[in-house]
Design a protein around this motif. Sequence first.
Motif, short mmCIF file in Angstrom:
data_model
loop_
_atom_site.label_atom_id
_atom_site.label_comp_id
_atom_site.label_asym_id
_atom_site.label_seq_id
_atom_site.Cartn_x
_atom_site.Cartn_y
_atom_site.Cartn_z
N ASP A 71 0.83 -1.21 0.00
CA ASP A 71 0.00 0.00 0.00
C ASP A 71 0.86 1.25 0.00
OD1 ASP A 71 -2.38 -1.46 0.09
OD2 ASP A 71 -2.34 -1.56 2.28
N MET A 72 1.92 1.23 0.82
CA MET A 72 2.80 2.39 0.89
C MET A 72 3.54 2.59 -0.43
SD MET A 72 4.36 2.47 4.76
CE MET A 72 5.00 0.80 4.77
N ALA A 73 3.98 1.49 -1.04
CA ALA A 73 4.68 1.58 -2.32
C ALA A 73 3.77 2.14 -3.41
CB ALA A 73 5.21 0.21 -2.74
N LEU A 74 2.50 1.74 -3.41
CA LEU A 74 1.56 2.25 -4.41
C LEU A 74 1.25 3.72 -4.17
CD1 LEU A 74 -0.95 -0.73 -4.77
CD2 LEU A 74 1.02 -0.16 -6.20
N LEU A 75 1.20 4.13 -2.91
CA LEU A 75 1.02 5.55 -2.60
C LEU A 75 2.21 6.34 -3.14
CD1 LEU A 75 -0.40 7.94 -1.27
CD2 LEU A 75 0.66 7.28 0.90
N ALA A 76 3.41 5.78 -3.01
CA ALA A 76 4.61 6.44 -3.53
C ALA A 76 4.51 6.61 -5.04
CB ALA A 76 5.85 5.64 -3.17
N PRO A 99 10.37 3.38 3.41
CA PRO A 99 9.22 4.06 4.03
C PRO A 99 9.52 5.50 4.44
CG PRO A 99 9.44 1.84 4.88
CD PRO A 99 10.68 2.11 4.09
N GLY A 100 10.75 5.76 4.91
CA GLY A 100 11.08 7.11 5.34
C GLY A 100 10.94 8.12 4.21
N ALA A 101 11.26 7.70 3.00
CA ALA A 101 11.15 8.60 1.85
C ALA A 101 9.68 8.93 1.57
CB ALA A 101 11.79 7.96 0.63
N MET A 130 -5.77 11.78 -0.24
CA MET A 130 -7.04 11.21 0.22
C MET A 130 -7.34 9.88 -0.46
SD MET A 130 -8.02 13.38 2.49
CE MET A 130 -9.71 12.89 2.82
N GLN A 131 -6.37 9.40 -1.26
CA GLN A 131 -6.51 8.12 -1.98
C GLN A 131 -7.72 8.14 -2.90
OE1 GLN A 131 -6.23 5.38 1.50
NE2 GLN A 131 -5.21 7.19 2.32
N LEU A 140 -1.53 1.30 -10.82
CA LEU A 140 -0.35 1.77 -10.10
C LEU A 140 0.77 0.73 -10.15
CD1 LEU A 140 -2.06 3.46 -7.02
CD2 LEU A 140 -0.87 4.60 -8.90
N ARG A 141 0.41 -0.53 -10.08
CA ARG A 141 1.45 -1.58 -10.18
C ARG A 141 2.11 -1.53 -11.56
NH1 ARG A 141 -2.78 -4.72 -7.78
NH2 ARG A 141 -2.45 -4.96 -5.54
#
Length: 245
Positions: A71-76, A99-101, A130-131, A140-141
């Motif tokens: 989920d975090m990678a897709l948000l990135a 994750p820090g980035a 807000m996704q 996104l993938r």
Amino acid sequence: MNGIAQEFANYQRQYGGLQDPNDPVIGYGEPVRTIDVFRPPGRTSFFVESGEEPDPIYASDLDFTGFDQEDMALLAVDLMTVGIGDYDSYFDDNDQFRPGALTSGVNSAIDLAEEQAEFGFGTDFLDVLMQNSGRSPEELRALMADKKAEARSGGGRVINYIDPVALMDAAKKSTASVTGRMATADEQQAFVKMIHGLQASGATGISVGARAEAFAREQAPEEAKAMDYAGAAGVLMQALGIRGQ
């Protein structure tokens, strides 16, 4: 709880619900109905006024709880699509997510969303936060795979997006010149998305002024024609030495 969720959980505990001035407004939701009960000076009766006000969205409203590594990678990746960082910003040389980035990227998006919120507009940045960007996990993938391939082939690029506030100003000025009225909030946002889309596609040498004028004519062709006729009539009157009273 992951790092970014923990950070914003702390943020919510500190500012959530307090409308603290340090909790920035990053956009606005649907208008909410307001009711005000008051008694004018010297009167014994109470009066009720109702209306609508835009519902502010605060940074403390962001919710990343339950986000796993994917989920975090897709948000990135979603942040990349609006010009905040590139593949190498969020992934190391071994393609491991950092994750820090992401926290840094989210904070950048908050700053940009806050800047536009001052004008009362929704933004691409707010949608990502807000996704609500409209990009599915599958899309996104696929984007992630493309950006990884670009980065590893040396073909990756960082897009320096034109300041959205400057683009909104260009839309307002061109629409006023072409139609005689200011561009609406939706029109300004659509113009920003169009220009940023051109940049994302690799277009170079974009003439913002020319694009803004063409965009204004496309959005309101009848109003533009009326303005053209008025302008032509004014030129004719001036040539004939006729002055408006």
